[in-house]
Design a protein around this motif. Structure first.
Motif, PDB file in Angstrom:
ATOM      1  N   LEU A  46       0.840  -1.196   0.000  1.00 45.77           N
ATOM      2  CA  LEU A  46       0.000   0.000   0.000  1.00 45.77           C
ATOM      3  C   LEU A  46       0.877   1.248   0.000  1.00 45.77           C
ATOM      4  CD1 LEU A  46      -2.639   1.635   0.488  1.00 45.77           C
ATOM      5  CD2 LEU A  46      -2.352   1.119   2.913  1.00 45.77           C
ATOM      6  N   LEU A  47       0.622   2.129  -0.931  1.00 45.70           N
ATOM      7  CA  LEU A  47       1.277   3.429  -0.995  1.00 45.70           C
ATOM      8  C   LEU A  47       0.205   4.448  -0.596  1.00 45.70           C
ATOM      9  CD1 LEU A  47       3.784   5.078  -2.015  1.00 45.70           C
ATOM     10  CD2 LEU A  47       2.582   5.223  -4.197  1.00 45.70           C
ATOM     11  N   ALA A  48       0.477   5.249   0.427  1.00 48.74           N
ATOM     12  CA  ALA A  48      -0.529   6.189   0.918  1.00 48.74           C
ATOM     13  C   ALA A  48       0.066   7.587   1.059  1.00 48.74           C
ATOM     14  CB  ALA A  48      -1.078   5.730   2.260  1.00 48.74           C
ATOM     15  N   ARG A  49      -0.747   8.571   0.727  1.00 49.98           N
ATOM     16  CA  ARG A  49      -0.334   9.977   0.748  1.00 49.98           C
ATOM     17  C   ARG A  49      -0.789  10.624   2.052  1.00 49.98           C
ATOM     18  NH1 ARG A  49      -2.233  14.252  -3.903  1.00 49.98           N
ATOM     19  NH2 ARG A  49      -0.708  15.871  -3.446  1.00 49.98           N
ATOM     20  N   LEU A  50       0.155  10.857   2.959  1.00 50.27           N
ATOM     21  CA  LEU A  50      -0.171  11.457   4.250  1.00 50.27           C
ATOM     22  C   LEU A  50       0.141  12.942   4.304  1.00 50.27           C
ATOM     23  CD1 LEU A  50       1.076   8.675   6.694  1.00 50.27           C
ATOM     24  CD2 LEU A  50      -1.100   8.874   5.493  1.00 50.27           C
ATOM     25  N   GLY A  51       0.956  13.429   3.365  1.00 44.24           N
ATOM     26  CA  GLY A  51       1.332  14.842   3.353  1.00 44.24           C
ATOM     27  C   GLY A  51       2.631  15.071   4.091  1.00 44.24           C
ATOM     28  N   ARG A  52       3.420  16.009   3.565  1.00 44.34           N
ATOM     29  CA  ARG A  52       4.703  16.328   4.199  1.00 44.34           C
ATOM     30  C   ARG A  52       4.496  16.744   5.643  1.00 44.34           C
ATOM     31  NH1 ARG A  52       9.509  17.915   1.031  1.00 44.34           N
ATOM     32  NH2 ARG A  52       9.123  17.168  -1.068  1.00 44.34           N
ATOM     33  N   THR A  71      15.537   7.766  -7.726  1.00 47.74           N
ATOM     34  CA  THR A  71      16.488   7.990  -6.633  1.00 47.74           C
ATOM     35  C   THR A  71      15.977   9.029  -5.635  1.00 47.74           C
ATOM     36  OG1 THR A  71      17.650   9.683  -7.918  1.00 47.74           O
ATOM     37  CG2 THR A  71      18.461   7.417  -8.100  1.00 47.74           C
ATOM     38  N   ARG A  72      14.767   9.503  -5.849  1.00 42.59           N
ATOM     39  CA  ARG A  72      14.212  10.574  -5.008  1.00 42.59           C
ATOM     40  C   ARG A  72      13.187   9.994  -4.026  1.00 42.59           C
ATOM     41  NH1 ARG A  72       9.695  13.746  -5.244  1.00 42.59           N
ATOM     42  NH2 ARG A  72       8.975  12.703  -7.120  1.00 42.59           N
ATOM     43  N   SER A  73      13.344  10.346  -2.738  1.00 44.32           N
ATOM     44  CA  SER A  73      12.370   9.881  -1.747  1.00 44.32           C
ATOM     45  C   SER A  73      11.081  10.691  -1.884  1.00 44.32           C
ATOM     46  CB  SER A  73      12.931   9.994  -0.327  1.00 44.32           C
ATOM     47  OG  SER A  73      13.131  11.340   0.013  1.00 44.32           O
ATOM     48  N   MET A  74       9.979  10.018  -1.696  1.00 42.75           N
ATOM     49  CA  MET A  74       8.660  10.643  -1.828  1.00 42.75           C
ATOM     50  C   MET A  74       8.205  11.106  -0.440  1.00 42.75           C
ATOM     51  SD  MET A  74       7.007   7.910  -4.522  1.00 42.75           S
ATOM     52  CE  MET A  74       5.378   8.642  -4.450  1.00 42.75           C
ATOM     53  N   LYS A  75       8.645  12.272  -0.059  1.00 40.01           N
ATOM     54  CA  LYS A  75       8.287  12.813   1.255  1.00 40.01           C
ATOM     55  C   LYS A  75       6.778  13.039   1.315  1.00 40.01           C
ATOM     56  CE  LYS A  75      12.768  14.833   2.091  1.00 40.01           C
ATOM     57  NZ  LYS A  75      13.296  13.643   2.655  1.00 40.01           N
ATOM     58  N   GLY A  76       6.204  12.716   2.450  1.00 38.31           N
ATOM     59  CA  GLY A  76       4.761  12.851   2.617  1.00 38.31           C
ATOM     60  C   GLY A  76       3.981  11.605   2.239  1.00 38.31           C
ATOM     61  N   TRP A  77       4.698  10.588   1.762  1.00 34.15           N
ATOM     62  CA  TRP A  77       4.091   9.314   1.377  1.00 34.15           C
ATOM     63  C   TRP A  77       4.679   8.213   2.244  1.00 34.15           C
ATOM     64  CZ3 TRP A  77       0.640   8.658  -2.779  1.00 34.15           C
ATOM     65  CH2 TRP A  77       0.428   9.791  -3.551  1.00 34.15           C
ATOM     66  N   VAL A  78       3.938   7.134   2.417  1.00 26.62           N
ATOM     67  CA  VAL A  78       4.447   5.948   3.107  1.00 26.62           C
ATOM     68  C   VAL A  78       4.082   4.706   2.311  1.00 26.62           C
ATOM     69  CG1 VAL A  78       4.403   6.961   5.425  1.00 26.62           C
ATOM     70  CG2 VAL A  78       2.402   5.712   4.588  1.00 26.62           C
ATOM     71  N   ARG A  79       4.899   3.670   2.481  1.00 31.66           N
ATOM     72  CA  ARG A  79       4.603   2.374   1.874  1.00 31.66           C
ATOM     73  C   ARG A  79       4.506   1.327   2.981  1.00 31.66           C
ATOM     74  NH1 ARG A  79       4.550   0.756  -2.978  1.00 31.66           N
ATOM     75  NH2 ARG A  79       6.081   2.203  -3.821  1.00 31.66           N
ATOM     76  N   LEU A  80       3.407   0.598   2.968  1.00 32.21           N
ATOM     77  CA  LEU A  80       3.236  -0.553   3.841  1.00 32.21           C
ATOM     78  C   LEU A  80       3.438  -1.792   2.981  1.00 32.21           C
ATOM     79  CD1 LEU A  80       1.586   1.751   5.273  1.00 32.21           C
ATOM     80  CD2 LEU A  80       0.166  -0.062   6.201  1.00 32.21           C
ATOM     81  N   PRO A  81       4.405  -2.633   3.307  1.00 31.38           N
ATOM     82  CA  PRO A  81       4.585  -3.842   2.523  1.00 31.38           C
ATOM     83  C   PRO A  81       3.344  -4.735   2.652  1.00 31.38           C
ATOM     84  CG  PRO A  81       5.964  -3.890   4.483  1.00 31.38           C
ATOM     85  CD  PRO A  81       5.325  -2.535   4.436  1.00 31.38           C
ATOM     86  N   PRO A  82       3.188  -5.708   1.762  1.00 30.92           N
ATOM     87  CA  PRO A  82       1.963  -6.512   1.737  1.00 30.92           C
ATOM     88  C   PRO A  82       1.543  -7.089   3.089  1.00 30.92           C
ATOM     89  CG  PRO A  82       3.273  -6.986  -0.195  1.00 30.92           C
ATOM     90  CD  PRO A  82       4.102  -6.080   0.666  1.00 30.92           C
ATOM     91  N   GLY A  83       2.488  -7.574   3.866  1.00 31.40           N
ATOM     92  CA  GLY A  83       2.137  -8.143   5.167  1.00 31.40           C
ATOM     93  C   GLY A  83       1.491  -7.129   6.100  1.00 31.40           C
ATOM     94  N   VAL A  94      -4.004   4.240   8.467  1.00 31.30           N
ATOM     95  CA  VAL A  94      -3.273   4.909   7.392  1.00 31.30           C
ATOM     96  C   VAL A  94      -4.238   5.548   6.404  1.00 31.30           C
ATOM     97  CG1 VAL A  94      -1.746   4.513   5.418  1.00 31.30           C
ATOM     98  CG2 VAL A  94      -1.177   3.545   7.645  1.00 31.30           C
ATOM     99  N   LEU A  95      -5.292   4.835   6.035  1.00 33.02           N
ATOM    100  CA  LEU A  95      -6.267   5.399   5.089  1.00 33.02           C
ATOM    101  C   LEU A  95      -7.016   6.586   5.684  1.00 33.02           C
ATOM    102  CD1 LEU A  95      -7.663   2.169   3.409  1.00 33.02           C
ATOM    103  CD2 LEU A  95      -6.123   3.885   2.407  1.00 33.02           C
ATOM    104  N   ASP A  96      -7.299   6.542   6.981  1.00 31.75           N
ATOM    105  CA  ASP A  96      -7.946   7.691   7.633  1.00 31.75           C
ATOM    106  C   ASP A  96      -7.034   8.916   7.592  1.00 31.75           C
ATOM    107  OD1 ASP A  96     -10.231   6.228   8.213  1.00 31.75           O
ATOM    108  OD2 ASP A  96      -9.697   5.897  10.327  1.00 31.75           O
ATOM    109  N   ALA A  97      -5.743   8.712   7.877  1.00 28.80           N
ATOM    110  CA  ALA A  97      -4.791   9.828   7.838  1.00 28.80           C
ATOM    111  C   ALA A  97      -4.640  10.354   6.416  1.00 28.80           C
ATOM    112  CB  ALA A  97      -3.444   9.381   8.399  1.00 28.80           C
ATOM    113  N   ALA A  98      -4.578   9.450   5.442  1.00 32.64           N
ATOM    114  CA  ALA A  98      -4.458   9.870   4.044  1.00 32.64           C
ATOM    115  C   ALA A  98      -5.704  10.637   3.612  1.00 32.64           C
ATOM    116  CB  ALA A  98      -4.235   8.649   3.144  1.00 32.64           C
ATOM    117  N   THR A  99      -6.861  10.151   3.990  1.00 34.80           N
ATOM    118  CA  THR A  99      -8.114  10.824   3.629  1.00 34.80           C
ATOM    119  C   THR A  99      -8.174  12.218   4.233  1.00 34.80           C
ATOM    120  OG1 THR A  99      -9.266   8.718   3.400  1.00 34.80           O
ATOM    121  CG2 THR A  99     -10.635  10.668   3.705  1.00 34.80           C
TER     122      THR A  99
END
Length: 108
Positions: A46-52, A71-83, A94-99
């Motif tokens: 899951l890739l989620a946009r939480l904001g910088r 090579t650029r980090s996506m600040k304000g985003w997080v990745r949760l691996p499948p597990g 995470v989805l509540d924060a992204a929303t």
């Protein structure tokens, strides 16, 4: 590569939220809120946009990472691996924060 199980979980999680649409993007299924990218499901999780500045709490969790775009980090985003993305309580948090963040953006 797509993860159909995660796509179904996200679809179920987001079905009650107004303004959600789906589109394919970058080989994954993307979920948008009023036209702004909210989250994506792929074989990487899951890739989620939480904001910088809003992602610190999530990055403090074991296994959660800052995604990279080349090579650029996506600040304000997080990745949760499948597990981790399979955990309904964590996914909801995470989805509540992204929303909350994406709802603050002007519609596209």
């Amino acid at each position: 590569m797509r993860d159909r199980d995660l796509e179904q979980r996200l679809r179920a999680d987001l079905t009650t939220r107004d303004g959600i649409t789906e589109t394919t993007m970058f080989g994954s299924l993307a979920f948008l809120l009023r036209g702004n990218l909210l989250a994506c499901a792929s074989h990487e999780g899951l890739l989620a946009r939480l904001g910088r500045g809003n992602e610190g709490w999530a990055l403090a969790l074991p296994g959660v990472t800052t995604p990279m775009s080349g090579t650029r980090s996506m600040k304000g985003w997080v990745r949760l691996p499948p597990g981790l993305a399979a955990d309904p309580a964590l996914r909801a948090r995470v989805l509540d924060a992204a929303t909350a963040f994406v709802a603050s953006l002007p519609p596209k």
